[in-house]
Enzyme design. Structure first.
Site, PDB file in Angstrom:
ATOM      1  N   ASN A 294     141.886  96.302 -47.526  1.00  0.00           N
ATOM      2  CA  ASN A 294     141.509  95.917 -48.831  1.00  0.00           C
ATOM      3  C   ASN A 294     142.227  94.945 -49.895  1.00  0.00           C
ATOM      4  O   ASN A 294     141.483  94.228 -50.497  1.00  0.00           O
ATOM      5  CB  ASN A 294     141.385  97.456 -49.680  1.00  0.00           C
TER       6      ASN A 294
ATOM      7  N   ARG B 235     162.642 113.129 -54.215  1.00  0.00           N
ATOM      8  CA  ARG B 235     161.269 112.439 -54.663  1.00  0.00           C
ATOM      9  C   ARG B 235     161.445 111.772 -55.976  1.00  0.00           C
ATOM     10  O   ARG B 235     160.804 110.762 -56.367  1.00  0.00           O
ATOM     11  CB  ARG B 235     160.311 113.502 -54.776  1.00  0.00           C
TER      12      ARG B 235
ATOM     13  N   ASN C 287     142.074 103.048 -58.288  1.00  0.00           N
ATOM     14  CA  ASN C 287     142.286 103.414 -57.015  1.00  0.00           C
ATOM     15  C   ASN C 287     140.917 103.407 -56.170  1.00  0.00           C
ATOM     16  O   ASN C 287     139.854 103.344 -56.938  1.00  0.00           O
ATOM     17  CB  ASN C 287     142.811 104.865 -57.077  1.00  0.00           C
TER      18      ASN C 287
ATOM     19  N   GLN D 291     130.424  97.834 -46.110  1.00  0.00           N
ATOM     20  CA  GLN D 291     129.670  97.755 -47.070  1.00  0.00           C
ATOM     21  C   GLN D 291     129.860  98.202 -48.411  1.00  0.00           C
ATOM     22  O   GLN D 291     129.136  97.945 -49.227  1.00  0.00           O
ATOM     23  CB  GLN D 291     128.480  99.010 -46.696  1.00  0.00           C
TER      24      GLN D 291
ATOM     25  N   HIS E   9     138.895 104.944 -53.564  1.00  0.00           N
ATOM     26  CA  HIS E   9     138.798 106.317 -52.466  1.00  0.00           C
ATOM     27  C   HIS E   9     137.623 105.946 -51.573  1.00  0.00           C
ATOM     28  O   HIS E   9     136.381 105.521 -52.185  1.00  0.00           O
ATOM     29  CB  HIS E   9     138.694 107.434 -53.421  1.00  0.00           C
TER      30      HIS E   9
HETATM   31  C1  GAR Z   1     140.733 102.741 -47.314  1.00  0.00           C
HETATM   32  O1  GAR Z   1     139.534 103.201 -46.477  1.00  0.00           O
HETATM   33  C2  GAR Z   1     140.996 103.283 -48.499  1.00  0.00           C
HETATM   34  O2  GAR Z   1     139.935 103.920 -49.235  1.00  0.00           O
HETATM   35  C3  GAR Z   1     141.761 104.537 -48.102  1.00  0.00           C
HETATM   36  O3  GAR Z   1     142.462 104.298 -47.235  1.00  0.00           O
HETATM   37  C4  GAR Z   1     142.045 103.213 -46.323  1.00  0.00           C
HETATM   38  C5  GAR Z   1     143.068 102.129 -46.140  1.00  0.00           C
HETATM   39  O4  GAR Z   1     142.769 101.044 -45.506  1.00  0.00           O
HETATM   40  N1  GAR Z   1     142.192 105.407 -49.321  1.00  0.00           N
HETATM   41  C6  GAR Z   1     142.456 106.482 -49.419  1.00  0.00           C
HETATM   42  O5  GAR Z   1     141.853 107.448 -48.557  1.00  0.00           O
HETATM   43  C7  GAR Z   1     143.095 107.047 -50.868  1.00  0.00           C
HETATM   44  N2  GAR Z   1     142.840 108.640 -51.123  1.00  0.00           N
HETATM   45  P1  GAR Z   1     143.188  99.459 -45.912  1.00  0.00           P
HETATM   46  O6  GAR Z   1     144.804  99.699 -45.651  1.00  0.00           O
HETATM   47  O7  GAR Z   1     142.961  98.780 -44.590  1.00  0.00           O
HETATM   48  O8  GAR Z   1     142.921  98.847 -47.053  1.00  0.00           O
END
Ligand code: GAR
Length: 215
Positions: free
Chosen positions: A14, A66, A108, A179, A110
């Site tokens: 991403n 944390r 974010n 997609q 998701h």
């Molecule tokens: C992506 O599919 C994103 O939507 C998901 O982690 C992946 C990261 O891929 N995020 C979550 O699940 C957040 N809850 P990437 O590092 O190749 O972008």
């Protein structure tokens, strides 16, 4: 110029989609000023370096608790003076203090159609595993603003993606990325950079350019 900090934890596809679309001018008026990872081995940090963007690692392992990690994370974000923080596969729950410091300025992505398959425990491949076990025919991706709770903030963009017979979690994850995710996240940044997004309570409104012209 919209100053954007991108937070990542893993592969960074991403992030790559954002970097590419800023570089080729699809996303205008935007500068990626810093990439922050909680994971020192995230390939996303290499993608940042290749694009000439500063990469910073803030790993929870380097801190006593944390609280100290959250403080360092917030400091690393604020130091870059962002107009927008983009969570692009950032698998860390955002501390309430960061949400308060950047109201309606954190988005974010998701990998499901929120409010399905989201919240605690739903991240990465787990989301697609749950989608396949439930037998839904449509899934997709959502870009939303971040509030104090997980995956609960105002929704900005969504796109549906078909589940197909024979899908594995990995195949479905890839289809959702190709997609939906790689298109939605750059588009969300672009809309915000153009000043076309208004947030009211739990809803968002996207103004078209004409409305913006009219003020
Ligand atoms: C992506 O599919 C994103 O939507 C998901 O982690 C992946 C990261 O891929 N995020 C979550 O699940 C957040 N809850 P990437 O590092 O190749 O972008």
């Amino acid at each position: 110029m919209l100053r954007v900090v991108v937070c990542v934890s893993g592969g960074g596809t991403n992030l790559q989609a954002i970097l590419d679309k800023v570089a080729n001018g699809t996303v205008k008026n935007t500068e990626i000023v810093r990439v922050i990872s909680n994971n020192p081995n995230a390939y996303a940090l290499e993608r940042a370096a290749k694009a000439g963007v500063e990469g910073v690692c803030v790993s929870p392992k380097e801190f006593a608790d944390r609280e100290a990690f959250h403080e360092a994370l917030l400091a690393a974000v604020l130091e870059a003076q962002p107009d927008l923080v983009v969570l692009a596969g950032f698998l860390v729950a955002i501390p309430p203090r960061m949400v308060a410091a950047l109201p309606s300025r954190i988005i974010n992505i998701h990998p499901s159609l929120i409010p399905s398959f989201c919240g605690v425990g739903y991240y990465g491949l787990h989301v697609h595993e749950a989608v396949l076990s439930r037998g839904v025919k449509l899934t997709g991706a959502t870009v939303h603003f971040v509030d104090e709770d997980m995956d609960s903030g105002p929704i900005l963009l969504q796109k549906a993606v078909a589940v197909e017979e024979g899908d594995t979690p990995e195949i479905l994850q890839r289809r959702v990325m190709e997609q939906a995710e790689w298109e939605l996240l750059p588009r969300a940044i672009s809309l915000i950079a153009e000043g076309r997004v208004r947030v009211e309570g739990r809803k968002t409104y996207i103004m078209n350019s004409d409305e913006e012209m009219k003020g």
